[in-house]
Design a protein around this motif. Sequence first.
Motif, PDB file in Angstrom:
ATOM      1  N   MET A  22       0.941  -0.875  -0.010  1.00  9.96           N
ATOM      2  CA  MET A  22      -0.092   0.003   0.001  1.00  9.96           C
ATOM      3  C   MET A  22       0.814   1.092  -0.173  1.00  9.96           C
ATOM      4  O   MET A  22       0.556   2.202  -0.624  1.00  9.96           O
ATOM      5  N   LEU A  23       1.997   1.147   1.022  1.00  9.87           N
ATOM      6  CA  LEU A  23       2.792   2.472   0.845  1.00  9.87           C
ATOM      7  C   LEU A  23       3.539   2.531  -0.502  1.00  9.87           C
ATOM      8  O   LEU A  23       3.535   3.818  -0.846  1.00  9.87           O
ATOM      9  N   ARG A  24       4.008   1.307  -0.959  1.00  9.08           N
ATOM     10  CA  ARG A  24       4.672   1.655  -2.404  1.00  9.08           C
ATOM     11  C   ARG A  24       3.710   2.307  -3.297  1.00  9.08           C
ATOM     12  O   ARG A  24       4.169   3.123  -3.964  1.00  9.08           O
ATOM     13  N   ALA A  25       2.598   1.780  -3.503  1.00  8.70           N
ATOM     14  CA  ALA A  25       1.605   2.145  -4.393  1.00  8.70           C
ATOM     15  C   ALA A  25       1.345   4.032  -4.213  1.00  8.70           C
ATOM     16  O   ALA A  25       1.103   4.636  -5.089  1.00  8.70           O
ATOM     17  N   TYR A  26       0.929   4.021  -2.747  1.00  2.00           N
ATOM     18  CA  TYR A  26       0.712   5.486  -2.240  1.00  2.00           C
ATOM     19  C   TYR A  26       1.833   6.364  -2.808  1.00  2.00           C
ATOM     20  O   TYR A  26       1.979   7.440  -3.440  1.00  2.00           O
ATOM     21  N   SER A  27       3.184   6.103  -2.754  1.00  2.00           N
ATOM     22  CA  SER A  27       4.224   6.668  -3.103  1.00  2.00           C
ATOM     23  C   SER A  27       4.173   6.888  -4.468  1.00  2.00           C
ATOM     24  O   SER A  27       4.479   7.830  -5.226  1.00  2.00           O
ATOM     25  N   LYS A  28       3.750   5.906  -5.591  1.00  2.22           N
ATOM     26  CA  LYS A  28       3.648   6.006  -6.833  1.00  2.22           C
ATOM     27  C   LYS A  28       2.849   6.929  -7.260  1.00  2.22           C
ATOM     28  O   LYS A  28       3.195   7.530  -8.160  1.00  2.22           O
ATOM     29  N   ILE A  29       1.717   7.089  -6.425  1.00  2.00           N
ATOM     30  CA  ILE A  29       0.488   7.974  -6.781  1.00  2.00           C
ATOM     31  C   ILE A  29       1.234   9.279  -6.762  1.00  2.00           C
ATOM     32  O   ILE A  29       0.970  10.281  -7.449  1.00  2.00           O
ATOM     33  N   LYS A  30       1.866   9.594  -5.498  1.00  2.00           N
ATOM     34  CA  LYS A  30       2.521  10.728  -5.211  1.00  2.00           C
ATOM     35  C   LYS A  30       3.378  11.299  -6.374  1.00  2.00           C
ATOM     36  O   LYS A  30       3.329  12.647  -6.707  1.00  2.00           O
ATOM     37  N   SER A  31       4.050  10.360  -6.536  1.00  2.04           N
ATOM     38  CA  SER A  31       5.174  10.600  -7.913  1.00  2.04           C
ATOM     39  C   SER A  31       4.467  11.062  -9.120  1.00  2.04           C
ATOM     40  O   SER A  31       4.721  12.100  -9.845  1.00  2.04           O
TER      41      SER A  31
END
Length: 190
Positions: free
Chosen positions: A84-93
């Motif tokens: 979830m945190l990896r996906a959230y980080s990708k969304i932010k990027s």
Amino acid sequence: MATATNQTLIEKIKSKRNKDKAIAEGFLYNLNRINGEVYYWVCEKRGECNARMNTRNDIVIKPVDITLLANDHTHAPSQERIEMLRAYSKIKSTATQSEQSTRTILSTSLEVMHPSIVNAFPKLESVKRSIRVYKSAGVESCGHLESAAGIILPDKYKTTLKGEPFLLFDSGFGDERRMILYATPEFLSI
């Protein structure tokens, strides 16, 4: 009791609040402090778990008891939270580097996620609000960059407000010795 140095390579990600987190052996750690080249990390579940690790150059250097491979964690690893945190980080990027709408960014990201990861996400309204904040903040919300090699330059940073060329040279994305040269033709003629 024999001890050995664990040669685990960590992965660094940013939290939802843009703080440093580390992933090692399926566990999440928060950055506690830095002393020179050594980073001191504490388990994300601080208060209920006392596990810690120290790293240098993204390699775990703290001696670990071989019989305690989980490094004294009092809980199981959380792969769903990590994903979830990896996906959230990708969304932010994506939000900071893309011209796509908030709805498009969110729907495109959610389409490729496993349902268990989607269920671990915060409320969707909260994620939408965060995307809008990242989009409005632009490059400033990218956090600390290790090198210029990973910078994606949006078109709006390649020209002036008058439409004149501003990016004169870029050795390219992925170039570890990347060089980016900005100037207007008028400035060069001075």
